[in-house]
Design an enzyme around this catalytic site. Structure first.
Site, mmCIF file in Angstrom:
data_model
loop_
_atom_site.group_PDB
_atom_site.id
_atom_site.type_symbol
_atom_site.label_atom_id
_atom_site.label_comp_id
_atom_site.label_asym_id
_atom_site.label_seq_id
_atom_site.Cartn_x
_atom_site.Cartn_y
_atom_site.Cartn_z
ATOM 1 N N PRO A 78 0.791 -1.229 0.000
ATOM 2 C CG PRO A 78 -0.078 -1.075 2.149
ATOM 3 C CD PRO A 78 0.580 -2.050 1.200
ATOM 4 C CG ASN A 79 -0.190 4.309 1.381
ATOM 5 O OD1 ASN A 79 -1.156 4.913 0.923
ATOM 6 N ND2 ASN A 79 -0.238 3.698 2.548
ATOM 7 N NE ARG A 124 3.902 6.532 1.583
ATOM 8 C CZ ARG A 124 4.228 5.316 1.983
ATOM 9 N NH1 ARG A 124 4.814 4.484 1.157
ATOM 10 N NH2 ARG A 124 3.971 4.942 3.205
ATOM 11 C CE1 TYR A 156 8.948 5.105 2.927
ATOM 12 C CE2 TYR A 156 7.311 6.872 2.968
ATOM 13 C CZ TYR A 156 7.842 5.702 3.501
ATOM 14 O OH TYR A 156 7.261 5.132 4.609
ATOM 15 C CG ASN A 181 8.027 -2.104 0.506
ATOM 16 O OD1 ASN A 181 7.486 -2.185 1.614
ATOM 17 N ND2 ASN A 181 8.639 -1.010 0.095
ATOM 18 C CB ALA A 224 1.549 0.483 6.858
ATOM 19 C CD GLU A 245 10.191 -7.301 6.367
ATOM 20 O OE1 GLU A 245 10.306 -8.381 6.979
ATOM 21 O OE2 GLU A 245 10.054 -6.213 6.931
ATOM 22 C CG HIS A 256 10.856 -2.220 4.746
ATOM 23 N ND1 HIS A 256 9.492 -2.120 4.648
ATOM 24 C CD2 HIS A 256 11.105 -3.353 5.430
ATOM 25 C CE1 HIS A 256 8.936 -3.154 5.262
ATOM 26 N NE2 HIS A 256 9.896 -3.928 5.741
ATOM 27 N NE ARG A 300 10.127 6.156 8.513
ATOM 28 C CZ ARG A 300 9.159 5.936 7.625
ATOM 29 N NH1 ARG A 300 9.220 4.896 6.823
ATOM 30 N NH2 ARG A 300 8.129 6.764 7.554
HETATM 31 C C1 DQA Z 1 8.018 1.090 3.861
HETATM 32 C C2 DQA Z 1 8.120 1.311 5.380
HETATM 33 C C3 DQA Z 1 6.761 1.137 6.030
HETATM 34 O O1 DQA Z 1 6.858 1.362 7.429
HETATM 35 C C4 DQA Z 1 5.775 2.126 5.456
HETATM 36 O O2 DQA Z 1 4.497 1.931 6.015
HETATM 37 C C5 DQA Z 1 5.718 2.082 3.973
HETATM 38 C C6 DQA Z 1 6.977 1.985 3.230
HETATM 39 C C7 DQA Z 1 9.364 1.363 3.155
HETATM 40 O O3 DQA Z 1 9.519 0.908 2.008
HETATM 41 O O4 DQA Z 1 10.260 2.030 3.726
HETATM 42 O O5 DQA Z 1 4.658 2.188 3.370
HETATM 43 O O6 DQA Z 1 7.679 -0.266 3.632
#
Ligand code: DQA
Length: 142
Positions: free
Chosen positions: A9-10, A17, A22, A73, A76, A97, A99, A106
């Site tokens: 998501p996102n 964003r 990011y 990835n 959240a 996994e 990120h 963080r």
């Molecule tokens: C993320 C880190 C997560 O905590 C966050 O909710 C994201 C992006 C990252 O790629 O750094 O959506 O996965």
């Protein structure tokens, strides 16, 4: 070797964003880098993104026989989705996994990953490089 890259998501809003966290790279630009990296290593890549937990579960299931490895990835969902954790455990495809940011440095809630215990590895905090390293990790396992 077939690799599924799954963005949660996102991540569709990458570039606009929270750029201070990011960066300015869009998802299309990131995917372009991943494709070039994979092509040079003769890896066949499929890239998918979803904002929906159930859809991410369905995508993991749907690729379980096709993928030799997964770069995931979970956004959240990383921090609380037992459904995604169970899906990764269920399909038995080596999953890394990833990120973009360093979730260890963080907010406190980001320090927990319920996905990590069922993954073959973890790459974080290096932007696009996290994903590229994860592809290389999967190649090294072959
Ligand atoms: C993320 C880190 C997560 O905590 C966050 O909710 C994201 C992006 C990252 O790629 O750094 O959506 O996965």
């Amino acid at each position: 070797m077939n690799v599924l890259v799954l963005h949660g998501p996102n991540l569709n809003l990458l570039g606009e964003r929270e750029p201070e966290v990011y960066g300015r790279m869009t998802l299309a630009q990131l995917n372009g880098k991943l494709k070039a990296h994979a092509r040079a290593r003769k890896v066949v890549l499929r890239i998918r993104q979803s904002n929906h937990e159930g859809e991410l579960v369905d995508l993991l299931h749907a690729h379980r026989r096709w993928a030799d490895g997964i770069v995931f990835n979970p956004g959240a969902y990383t921090h609380y989705s037992y459904a995604l954790r169970d899906a990764v455990a269920a399909i038995r495809v080596p999953t890394i996994e990833v990120h973009l940011s360093d979730v260890r440095k963080r907010e406190r809630f980001r320090r927990v990953s319920v996905i990590a215990p069922v993954c073959a590895g973890r790459r974080l905090g290096r932007g696009a490089r996290s994903y590229l390293d994860a592809i290389d990790d999967l190649i090294a396992r072959e």
